[in-house]
Design a protein around this motif. Structure first.
Motif, PDB file in Angstrom:
ATOM      1  N   ARG A 186      17.928   3.044  -1.879  1.00 50.77           N
ATOM      2  CA  ARG A 186      18.081   4.196  -0.987  1.00 50.77           C
ATOM      3  C   ARG A 186      17.825   3.778   0.465  1.00 50.77           C
ATOM      4  N   PRO A 187      18.866   3.635   1.276  1.00 53.59           N
ATOM      5  CA  PRO A 187      18.648   3.227   2.669  1.00 53.59           C
ATOM      6  C   PRO A 187      18.006   4.307   3.523  1.00 53.59           C
ATOM      7  N   ASP A 188      18.017   5.553   3.045  1.00 53.48           N
ATOM      8  CA  ASP A 188      17.418   6.642   3.809  1.00 53.48           C
ATOM      9  C   ASP A 188      15.910   6.729   3.610  1.00 53.48           C
ATOM     10  N   LEU A 189      15.358   5.888   2.741  1.00 50.32           N
ATOM     11  CA  LEU A 189      13.926   5.919   2.444  1.00 50.32           C
ATOM     12  C   LEU A 189      13.276   4.600   2.855  1.00 50.32           C
ATOM     13  N   PRO A 190      11.977   4.616   3.202  1.00 48.27           N
ATOM     14  CA  PRO A 190      11.267   3.364   3.499  1.00 48.27           C
ATOM     15  C   PRO A 190      10.864   2.665   2.196  1.00 48.27           C
ATOM     16  N   SER A 191      11.870   2.186   1.479  1.00 44.86           N
ATOM     17  CA  SER A 191      11.641   1.775   0.093  1.00 44.86           C
ATOM     18  C   SER A 191      11.816   0.283  -0.148  1.00 44.86           C
ATOM     19  N   THR A 192      11.977  -0.502   0.915  1.00 45.17           N
ATOM     20  CA  THR A 192      12.111  -1.943   0.743  1.00 45.17           C
ATOM     21  C   THR A 192      10.979  -2.647   1.484  1.00 45.17           C
ATOM     22  N   SER A 193      10.807  -3.923   1.206  1.00 42.39           N
ATOM     23  CA  SER A 193       9.666  -4.653   1.772  1.00 42.39           C
ATOM     24  C   SER A 193       9.881  -5.035   3.229  1.00 42.39           C
ATOM     25  N   ARG A 194      11.141  -5.276   3.639  1.00 44.67           N
ATOM     26  CA  ARG A 194      11.448  -5.780   4.984  1.00 44.67           C
ATOM     27  C   ARG A 194      10.707  -7.088   5.271  1.00 44.67           C
ATOM     28  N   MET A 195      10.476  -7.866   4.236  1.00 49.43           N
ATOM     29  CA  MET A 195       9.814  -9.155   4.397  1.00 49.43           C
ATOM     30  C   MET A 195      10.798 -10.295   4.641  1.00 49.43           C
ATOM     31  N   SER A 196      12.104 -10.028   4.527  1.00 51.33           N
ATOM     32  CA  SER A 196      13.077 -11.124   4.533  1.00 51.33           C
ATOM     33  C   SER A 196      13.037 -12.000   5.787  1.00 51.33           C
ATOM     34  N   PRO A 197      12.945 -11.446   7.008  1.00 47.90           N
ATOM     35  CA  PRO A 197      12.884 -12.360   8.159  1.00 47.90           C
ATOM     36  C   PRO A 197      11.585 -13.154   8.207  1.00 47.90           C
ATOM     37  N   HIS A 198      10.501 -12.563   7.746  1.00 46.29           N
ATOM     38  CA  HIS A 198       9.233 -13.302   7.703  1.00 46.29           C
ATOM     39  C   HIS A 198       9.326 -14.458   6.708  1.00 46.29           C
ATOM     40  N   TYR A 221      20.351   8.532   6.357  1.00 47.65           N
ATOM     41  CA  TYR A 221      20.615   7.186   6.889  1.00 47.65           C
ATOM     42  C   TYR A 221      21.769   7.222   7.882  1.00 47.65           C
ATOM     43  N   VAL A 222      22.838   7.911   7.531  1.00 44.95           N
ATOM     44  CA  VAL A 222      23.976   8.017   8.442  1.00 44.95           C
ATOM     45  C   VAL A 222      23.555   8.700   9.741  1.00 44.95           C
ATOM     46  N   ARG A 223      22.812   9.779   9.646  1.00 48.63           N
ATOM     47  CA  ARG A 223      22.401  10.495  10.849  1.00 48.63           C
ATOM     48  C   ARG A 223      21.540   9.621  11.762  1.00 48.63           C
ATOM     49  N   ALA A 224      20.752   8.732  11.163  1.00 47.17           N
ATOM     50  CA  ALA A 224      19.872   7.881  11.954  1.00 47.17           C
ATOM     51  C   ALA A 224      20.647   6.888  12.815  1.00 47.17           C
ATOM     52  N   GLU A 256       0.813  -1.218   0.000  1.00 48.44           N
ATOM     53  CA  GLU A 256       0.000   0.000   0.000  1.00 48.44           C
ATOM     54  C   GLU A 256       0.849   1.273   0.000  1.00 48.44           C
ATOM     55  N   ASP A 257       2.010   1.216   0.662  1.00 50.90           N
ATOM     56  CA  ASP A 257       2.768   2.447   0.880  1.00 50.90           C
ATOM     57  C   ASP A 257       4.110   2.504   0.155  1.00 50.90           C
ATOM     58  N   ASP A 258       4.771   1.370  -0.007  1.00 51.86           N
ATOM     59  CA  ASP A 258       6.166   1.410  -0.434  1.00 51.86           C
ATOM     60  C   ASP A 258       6.456   0.710  -1.755  1.00 51.86           C
ATOM     61  N   LEU A 259       5.509  -0.045  -2.281  1.00 52.67           N
ATOM     62  CA  LEU A 259       5.774  -0.747  -3.536  1.00 52.67           C
ATOM     63  C   LEU A 259       5.881   0.237  -4.700  1.00 52.67           C
ATOM     64  N   ARG A 260       5.068   1.277  -4.678  1.00 58.80           N
ATOM     65  CA  ARG A 260       5.165   2.279  -5.727  1.00 58.80           C
ATOM     66  C   ARG A 260       6.533   2.962  -5.653  1.00 58.80           C
ATOM     67  N   GLY A 261       7.251   2.934  -6.738  1.00 62.45           N
ATOM     68  CA  GLY A 261       8.580   3.510  -6.768  1.00 62.45           C
ATOM     69  C   GLY A 261       9.676   2.559  -6.319  1.00 62.45           C
ATOM     70  N   TYR A 262       9.322   1.318  -6.014  1.00 67.32           N
ATOM     71  CA  TYR A 262      10.304   0.354  -5.510  1.00 67.32           C
ATOM     72  C   TYR A 262      11.472   0.187  -6.473  1.00 67.32           C
ATOM     73  N   ALA A 263      11.192   0.118  -7.755  1.00 62.66           N
ATOM     74  CA  ALA A 263      12.246  -0.150  -8.741  1.00 62.66           C
ATOM     75  C   ALA A 263      13.337   0.907  -8.710  1.00 62.66           C
ATOM     76  N   SER A 264      12.965   2.149  -8.468  1.00 61.42           N
ATOM     77  CA  SER A 264      13.954   3.229  -8.496  1.00 61.42           C
ATOM     78  C   SER A 264      14.486   3.578  -7.115  1.00 61.42           C
ATOM     79  N   ALA A 265      13.714   3.277  -6.053  1.00 61.03           N
ATOM     80  CA  ALA A 265      14.093   3.730  -4.713  1.00 61.03           C
ATOM     81  C   ALA A 265      14.657   2.624  -3.822  1.00 61.03           C
ATOM     82  N   ARG A 266      14.645   1.388  -4.262  1.00 60.92           N
ATOM     83  CA  ARG A 266      15.005   0.285  -3.375  1.00 60.92           C
ATOM     84  C   ARG A 266      16.468   0.342  -2.920  1.00 60.92           C
TER      85      ARG A 266
END
Length: 490
Positions: free
Chosen positions: A239-251, A426-429, A227-237
């Motif tokens: 970018r670690p400073d953006l919520p642009s990945t699925s984070r499904m890997s541990p699941h 990302y570095v600042r975080a 709903e929120d992050d799939l749009r633009g995934y191809a270009s933004a994935r």
């Protein structure tokens, strides 16, 4: 053990890396058998040859088993957890429940395959019914081959061949409570008694803040992603400073969600909403890399311990300097993007994929430390540590694996930071010492003029470390070592 089991119509469901009720083929088959079902999970730390989980994965497993136990209770499905040799405990559970049939989903590491095959043969010899299913992969490792019948060693042709097999099956619906006839309940161990979670010290606070393990957590994370992050995934994935990945890997690692569910969820998202076909295709390609990693592990079981390309057996790795290895692990290398990644890993048990590549390249090529040191550290600290993905990815960066990045591709950590974390968010975080550094210098603070350092509250060598190596010189050293290896193996 008697030659035949006591008469019974019961079924035993053996959970392994499939800790969910929806799209679980073994559960579906057990329910459709018409037998009353009893479920178990075995924590096997005794069978020789099995690789023990790392600390972060053990923490996740504890949470996932709690969630599964709650879900099974709500469905009226008896579920217990036991610890010991899995082959012995499965037989014990069959005897205690009086079950005639056992159902499980397949695993793909060599030792696990041996265990399952031997147990299946023994049980069938004793006239038990044994049914195994595929629930972890879109395509099982032996199903995708070249036109000559050989396994693939390069990703692109592998993935083309896999996709040519057609659309993956639709997910299997979760059974309703009324569909499951409860089998005989058996005793198990409490999750607390398994010692899966850290206590002294309890280092898992950041993991608890970052994640919600379990099938419900996986479902919520997938919903948020499409709903929120799939749009633009191809270009933004990247970018670690953006919520642009699925984070499904541990699941995925623990089977709280299936690749089939992910495949069809993103397809629906593209049909119904803002995601583009390019976004969906890129995400599916990432699922394809996971599939390819399991394909490699199946054909090369020692993927985590031996070079896939034998010529790297002669690579002149340097004996790790303890200070360098510790600086890398703790995120104190003096290269901000590397340090941010390693601190994100320690705090949350996860690291953005682009940053994983940067950190791996730094260890292997800037520090000339054997990739197996990094693979072992990630195995211990990643919540998504997977025997196929982790090893295949480290070998890819090292240049020793299948379809590997060339060894002479050496990431410049400062330039990678500028490119993929342009504003330094990302570095600042994760590196608060640099929170006030101007974006212009945040990825190379040693280049900042004294007044910028002073205004930012940064004193190099004291509040934040100076680089532990000169990247240019380290790059030259790595390339010369690679040239020597090539010459010797020619």
């Amino acid at each position: 053990m008697p030659s035949s089991p006591a008469p019974s119509s019961g079924a035993l469901l053996w959970f392994r890396e499939d800790l969910r009720l929806a799209d679980n083929p073994a559960l579906d088959s057990a329910v459709k058998s018409g037998r009353p079902v009893t479920a178990i999970y075995v924590l096997d730390e005794q069978t020789e040859g099995l690789r023990a989980m790392g600390g972060a994965a053990r923490w996740w497993l504890a949470q996932s088993l709690r969630a599964l136990a709650s879900d099974c209770a709500a469905m009226g499905l008896p579920f217990s957890v036991r610890r010991g040799r899995s082959d012995h405990l499965v037989r014990d559970a069959l005897r205690e429940t009086g079950a005639e049939a056992v159902f499980w989903n397949r695993r793909y590491a060599a030792r696990e395959i041996e265990i399952d095959a031997a147990l299946k043969e023994e049980l069938q010899g004793d006239r038990f019914s044994v049914q195994s299913s595929n629930c972890r992969l879109l395509h099982e490792p032996w199903e995708v081959k070249s036109k000559w019948g050989d396994p693939f060693k390069v990703f692109s042709p592998y993935w083309r061949a896999a996709q040519a097999r057609g659309e993956p099956r639709a997910p299997i619906p979760r059974p309703s409570k009324g569909q499951i006839e409860p089998g005989r309940a058996i005793d198990g161990e409490s999750l607390d008694s398994l010692g899966l979670e850290p206590t002294r010290p309890d280092w898992a606070g950041g993991l608890r803040d970052a994640w919600t393990p379990g099938e419900a957590g996986a479902k919520a994370r997938l919903k948020a992603f499409v709903e929120d992050d799939l749009r633009g995934y191809a270009s933004a994935r990247d970018r670690p400073d953006l919520p642009s990945t699925s984070r499904m890997s541990p699941h995925l690692r623990f089977g709280e969600v299936s690749p089939h569910q992910l495949w069809h969820a993103v397809e629906r998202a593209a049909a119904e909403g803002p995601a583009t076909a390019r976004d969906v295709e890129k995400f599916r390609t990432e699922l394809g890399w996971r599939e390819f990693s399991h394909h490699l592990l199946f054909q090369f079981p020692e993927l985590a311990s031996r070079n896939f390309q034998k010529r790297f057996d002669d690579f002149p790795w340097e004996k790790p300097k303890p200070s360098h290895l510790m600086a890398w692990r703790k995120g104190l290398t003096g290269f901000p993007i590397v340090d941010a990644g390693m601190r994100q890993l320690w705090r949350t048990g996860w690291m953005h994929n682009r940053v994983r590549m940067i950190c791996a390249s730094f260890l292997i090529k800037d520090l000339m430390i054997d990739w197996r040191e990094g693979e072992a550290w990630f195995w211990d600290t990643l919540v998504d540590a997977d025997p196929a993905n982790n090893a295949a990815s480290w070998q890819w960066v090292a240049g020793s694996g299948a379809d590997a990045a060339p060894y002479f591709r050496v990431f410049n950590p400062s330039l990678q930071g500028v490119r993929f974390d342009p504003d330094g968010g990302y570095v600042r975080a994760f590196v608060p010492e640099l929170e006030n550094m101007p974006a212009r210098y945040i990825h190379a603070p040693w280049e900042a003029p004294p007044e910028s350092l002073s205004e930012s509250g940064v004193e190099l060598g004291k509040t934040y470390p100076l680089p532990i190596v000169d990247h240019g010189a380290a790059r030259d050293r790595a390339l010369k070592a690679f040239d020597r290896m090539k010459a010797e193996s020619a």
